[in-house]
Design an enzyme around this catalytic site. Structure first.
Site, PDB file in Angstrom:
ATOM      1  N   ASP A 182       0.953  -1.291   0.015  1.00  0.00           N
ATOM      2  CA  ASP A 182      -0.106  -0.001   0.025  1.00  0.00           C
ATOM      3  C   ASP A 182       0.722   1.392  -0.041  1.00  0.00           C
ATOM      4  O   ASP A 182       2.107   1.132   0.501  1.00  0.00           O
ATOM      5  CB  ASP A 182      -0.973   0.034   1.238  1.00  0.00           C
ATOM      6  CG  ASP A 182      -0.187   0.123   2.415  1.00  0.00           C
ATOM      7  OD1 ASP A 182       0.721  -0.521   2.731  1.00  0.00           O
ATOM      8  OD2 ASP A 182      -0.684   0.846   3.401  1.00  0.00           O
ATOM      9  N   GLU A 187       0.101  -1.188   5.734  1.00  0.00           N
ATOM     10  CA  GLU A 187       1.326  -0.692   6.530  1.00  0.00           C
ATOM     11  C   GLU A 187       1.120   0.893   6.877  1.00  0.00           C
ATOM     12  O   GLU A 187       1.104   1.071   8.001  1.00  0.00           O
ATOM     13  CB  GLU A 187       2.565  -0.800   5.973  1.00  0.00           C
ATOM     14  CG  GLU A 187       3.854  -0.689   6.900  1.00  0.00           C
ATOM     15  CD  GLU A 187       4.345   0.845   6.839  1.00  0.00           C
ATOM     16  OE1 GLU A 187       5.099   1.270   7.845  1.00  0.00           O
ATOM     17  OE2 GLU A 187       3.938   1.666   6.023  1.00  0.00           O
TER      18      GLU A 187
HETATM   19 ZN   LIG Z   1       6.834   1.866   4.199  1.00  0.00          ZN
END
Ligand SMILES: [Zn+2]
Length: 410
Positions: free
Chosen positions: A81, A176
């Site tokens: 992401d 994340e």
């Molecule tokens: Zn990162």
């Protein structure tokens, strides 16, 4: 290898994988599924085994051992992401060969210029191949550089069976950037003894210390009444909030701290007479100081409750993650191996405490000690983001070298 890296990286960044903290699903956005499916196909195509993509968007794959020795299983991780801070839609990567050290015009019509005066690190890349944005989006080197490096390293090892290594596990993970990366990571199914996230910045970064982190949601209830007849009756929640904030140490804030100095950070405050909500984060590398900061905030709230009434203020303190150092130190050799691997490749390792968290901070406490290694990106999370292909190549070599070293010392 250079061509492979460029091809992979420029393919991955074109998929919009911006995560979304308002979403309840995992992954939080459908674009992440698109890239994860592409990567699953690619893992199979290059010849990796045990390729699984679970219902939460965690892609695992195996490079089987090619040695008779008993080598610990190591993992390499990267997240698919991109940040919520800046758009990752229609990324149009620009390739600058043999960079001359001068300004790079990212976008002529919008007058977006990447200049070495503003970003002096550019001078480190003279003569190299840089990949930049077109000035309208982020690039996504965080962390698609890491994804491309791991994939390229696995491809390289598959083509070089003479390089002996133990079993290697690879993970490409979602979300994340919204702090949920490890939440549904199945450490048991991954089955590695140690892992590395390829998610750091410039060449040489090696990190195994992060903040301890907590959040505090504070709600203050006031009592609104016509100001003309308020004497002795009005309770002003926003003013209590100001009083609360004034009782915190003035210098322990992000804008006045660095290195190992922790802070209280007022992320947001919304309020009026009747009700005020404050949202703080608390950070410190040192566990004792971290606990002391939480206790201090709690005792400030308690004193204001005494003053204004027990029902006037509520606080919800929650730990978010801890300094991974506590879990890495007992297996410090995994940092040493990465350090020596870099040294042997002529890279100067740069070890410094992360003023933030990594996926590794949570994973280390879930039983998978996971330091962080450079992926190469600069100016992450915005339109001036760029990455050097040479640095990405070095990261690939570091992965290969780490794999080799675990085998040699077994
Ligand atoms: Zn990162």
């Amino acid at each position: 290898m250079k061509e492979d890296l460029i091809k992979r990286f420029t393919t991955y960044v074109k998929v919009d994988t911006q995560s979304n903290e308002d979403s309840e699903t995992c992954p939080s956005t459908p674009g992440q599924w698109t890239l994860l499916h592409m990567l699953a196909d690619e893992c199979k195509a290059i010849g990796m085994d045990e390729v699984t993509l679970d219902e939460n968007g965690y892609l695992f794959a195996t490079l089987p051992s090619n040695t008779d020795k008993k080598v610990p299983t190591i993992g390499f991780l990267a997240h698919v992401d991109t940040t919520t801070d800046f758009t990752g839609k229609n990324v149009n990567p620009q390739i600058i060969e043999n960079y001359d050290g001068k300004e790079i015009v990212l976008n002529k019509s919008l007058r977006v210029v990447l200049s070495p005066e503003e970003y002096p690190n550019l001078k480190n890349y003279i003569g190299q191949t840089l990949i930049t944005t077109d000035g309208t989006t982020l690039l996504g080197a965080d962390d698609k550089a890491g994804v491309a490096e791991i994939m390229t390293a696995m491809d390289y090892l598959l083509h070089h069976p003479e390089i002996k290594h133990g079993k290697i596990r690879v993970a490409f993970t979602p979300d994340e950037e919204i702090g949920r990366g490890p939440h549904k990571f199945n450490v048991g199914a991954f089955g590695a003894d140690f892992a590395y996230t390829m998610d750091g910045g410039p060449l040489g970064e090696l990190e195994y210390e992060t903040f301890n982190a907590a959040s505090a949601k504070i709600t203050i209830r006031g009592n609104n009444i016509h100001p003309g007849s308020a004497k002795g009756k009005m309770v002003h929640s926003a003013k209590i909030a100001m009083e609360l904030h004034s009782l915190l140490p003035e210098d322990e804030v992000p804008e006045r701290t660095e290195g190992y100095e922790g802070f209280y950070h007022l992320i947001s405050i919304h309020g009026d007479v009747e009700e005020t909500k404050m949202y703080y984060i608390i950070r410190d590398h040192d566990r004792e100081k971290f606990e002391a900061k939480k206790a201090n905030l709690q005792s400030i709230v308690n004193s204001l409750k005494e003053k204004y009434g027990q029902d006037k203020i509520t606080i919800e303190l929650a730990d978010q993650y801890y300094n991974m150092k506590e879990k890495i130190e007992p297996v410090k050799e995994i940092v040493d191996i990465a350090y020596d691997a870099m040294k042997s490749l002529g890279i100067e390792p740069k070890i410094s405490p992360v003023r933030g968290g990594t996926d590794g901070s949570q994973l280390s406490f879930m039983g998978l000690p996971t330091p962080n290694i450079f992926a190469g990106g600069e100016n992450m999370h915005g339109k001036y983001e760029y990455v050097s292909v040479e640095t990405m190549g070095k990261a690939v070599q570091v992965i290969v070298e780490i794999a080799k070293r675990f085998e040699e010392r077994a």
